[in-house]
Scaffold this motif. Structure first.
Motif, PDB file in Angstrom:
ATOM      1  N   PHE A 163       0.816  -1.208   0.000  1.00 23.70           N
ATOM      2  CA  PHE A 163       0.000   0.000   0.000  1.00 23.70           C
ATOM      3  C   PHE A 163       0.854   1.264   0.000  1.00 23.70           C
ATOM      4  O   PHE A 163       1.736   1.436   0.838  1.00 23.70           O
ATOM      5  N   ASN A 164       0.557   2.151  -0.931  1.00 26.87           N
ATOM      6  CA  ASN A 164       1.297   3.408  -1.050  1.00 26.87           C
ATOM      7  C   ASN A 164       0.355   4.554  -0.683  1.00 26.87           C
ATOM      8  O   ASN A 164      -0.546   4.909  -1.442  1.00 26.87           O
ATOM      9  N   GLU A 165       0.577   5.129   0.502  1.00 23.45           N
ATOM     10  CA  GLU A 165      -0.356   6.124   1.025  1.00 23.45           C
ATOM     11  C   GLU A 165      -0.421   7.356   0.123  1.00 23.45           C
ATOM     12  O   GLU A 165      -1.506   7.915  -0.086  1.00 23.45           O
ATOM     13  N   THR A 166       0.730   7.761  -0.405  1.00 22.33           N
ATOM     14  CA  THR A 166       0.773   8.987  -1.220  1.00 22.33           C
ATOM     15  C   THR A 166      -0.049   8.846  -2.494  1.00 22.33           C
ATOM     16  O   THR A 166      -0.890   9.696  -2.796  1.00 22.33           O
TER      17      THR A 166
ATOM     18  N   ASP B 231      -3.721   8.637  -1.754  1.00 20.23           N
ATOM     19  CA  ASP B 231      -4.257   9.939  -1.379  1.00 20.23           C
ATOM     20  C   ASP B 231      -4.555  10.788  -2.616  1.00 20.23           C
ATOM     21  O   ASP B 231      -5.588  11.454  -2.694  1.00 20.23           O
TER      22      ASP B 231
ATOM     23  N   ARG C 234     -10.697   6.541   6.166  1.00 18.77           N
ATOM     24  CA  ARG C 234     -10.154   7.788   5.601  1.00 18.77           C
ATOM     25  C   ARG C 234     -10.087   8.859   6.695  1.00 18.77           C
ATOM     26  O   ARG C 234     -10.822   8.788   7.684  1.00 18.77           O
TER      27      ARG C 234
ATOM     28  N   LYS D 217      -5.709   8.603  15.068  1.00 20.41           N
ATOM     29  CA  LYS D 217      -4.515   8.225  14.299  1.00 20.41           C
ATOM     30  C   LYS D 217      -3.805   7.031  14.913  1.00 20.41           C
ATOM     31  O   LYS D 217      -3.593   6.987  16.126  1.00 20.41           O
TER      32      LYS D 217
END
Lengths: 251, 251
Positions: free
Chosen positions: A127-130, A133, A167, A198
């Motif tokens: 998984f690539n958060e950037t 997003d 999200r 968080k």
């Protein structure tokens, strides 16, 4: 060569071919078949949570997952879950006073991120958060068809709809825009991770939020999500509906 | 008819056939294909508990279930669950002192009743206690292969094995005989329904019994069963493993 002889040889050749075809030939299953058989069992293990925490789709199953997610089977699996959810919803004894609630997760539940995962090769990458997003901010995810139908039917029946997603608050605008663009209307509340949420595992965060909803006097009859962490924990719904998702796992 | 002309007509006929074959023909899927597709989604809904309580296999899915239960797919699905269970078991930090426990259900978990269900048409009929009891007393159920392997590996690793079944005390002898005949040895305890457990839903009865085991100081690391009622409730294992079973549902 005389044309009669030529035809005769061709016919003999054809009959030989057909003879070979009709023989029972013992064949070892192809590598693709082996891997597709295994992947089918792996997928079942994922959906029943037998696989536990997993980080990425097994290398040999990436093609299988791609085929599943973009084909009829995924669509049909979701449709059957939607129909079972609706059958249950119709059987519910409503509390009334606008206190009958249904909780929906968003990603791979109301919205489909298949276009995004297709781009990055269906779960083969971690998984690539950037990049995810960026995708979220494009607000381009289509509705998951079976759940758009379910959502509207539930509203007709008088359920209040709570959207409970992993999200974050900073994605609220993009998420609302995407939901509206893809056809969702009039949810009761959209709950996103705030600063105090968080780092919490999804199962804890979502249980806490469901409990808050219950403490306000709502009865959560049903809950729909593609992860067991959307559904288990505490303050669970009377009935939980697990949508399929062999692309990724969220604890 | 002249043989040349005859051959020519045949060749033309063959080429016509091959021409038709190479054309993309739009076909509606056959009824069997429709029903098999639906049944595949229904099976997934059953395994993920989306189907809730169900009384019998849908009429259109009886053939599908028969094919699944007697074919490679069921065997392979069980094998993958067994392998995942074993991988987890090997990762367990053992408590030691003989207090590390694993709980197994019996029917469709350690023993397979497929020969019985095959006889009565794979779940199309509602459960018949009398005929099933006769089958239990025959002690003829074969081991579910993947779980016999798992069982032996767990024993090697030092787990104490608890057998927790919905079968009743009066079936103890037949059950023990069947387990021994099919290859199981040296379980720690065989827990059956006593007179005070009659009429309790399986999920309550099994939770109570697991709690008793925990109260004796055992740590239940893993639990294997074909019904969610074998696995959910309270005093649940650290990890639960759901074996497939599209033949019947126990609340």
């Amino acid at each position: 060569m005389d044309s009669g002889v030529w035809l005769l040889s061709l016919l003999v050749a054809l009959s030989t071919v057909s003879h070979i075809r009709s023989e029972p030939i013992l064949r070892l299953p192809s590598e693709k078949a082996i891997s597709s058989d295994y992947c089918d069992s792996w997928r079942l293990a994922v959906e029943t949570n037998n696989a536990g925490a997993w980080e990425r789709v097994p290398v040999n199953c990436v093609d299988f997952v791609a085929e599943y997610m973009t084909g009829e089977r995924y669509r049909r699996d979701c449709e059957v879950v939607g129909n079972l959810s609706l059958a249950f919803a119709r059987s519910v004894r409503m509390v009334g006073d606008g206190r009958d609630a249904w909780v929906f997760d968003i990603d791979e539940t109301l919205l489909s991120n298949v276009p995004y995962y297709q781009e990055i090769g269906f779960g083969f990458e971690i998984f690539n958060e950037t990049s995810f997003d960026t995708w979220v901010h494009s607000a381009a995810a289509p509705a998951l068809a079976a759940n758009l139908i379910l959502y509207n039917e539930l509203k007709e029946l008088g359920f209040k709809i709570f959207l409970l997603t992993g999200r974050s608050e900073y994605q609220r605008n993009a998420t609302e825009t995407n939901l509206l663009l893809s056809g969702y209307r009039n949810w009761e509340r959209l709950i996103l991770r705030g600063s105090s949420d968080k780092g919490k595992p999804a199962i804890s965060y979502k249980s806490e939020k469901r409990e808050e909803v219950e403490n306000e006097g709502y009865m959560i009859h049903g809950s729909s999500g593609d992860q067991w962490s959307d559904l288990w924990g505490y303050a669970v719904a009377a009935r939980s509906f697990k949508l399929p998702n062999p692309m990724y796992y969220i604890p």
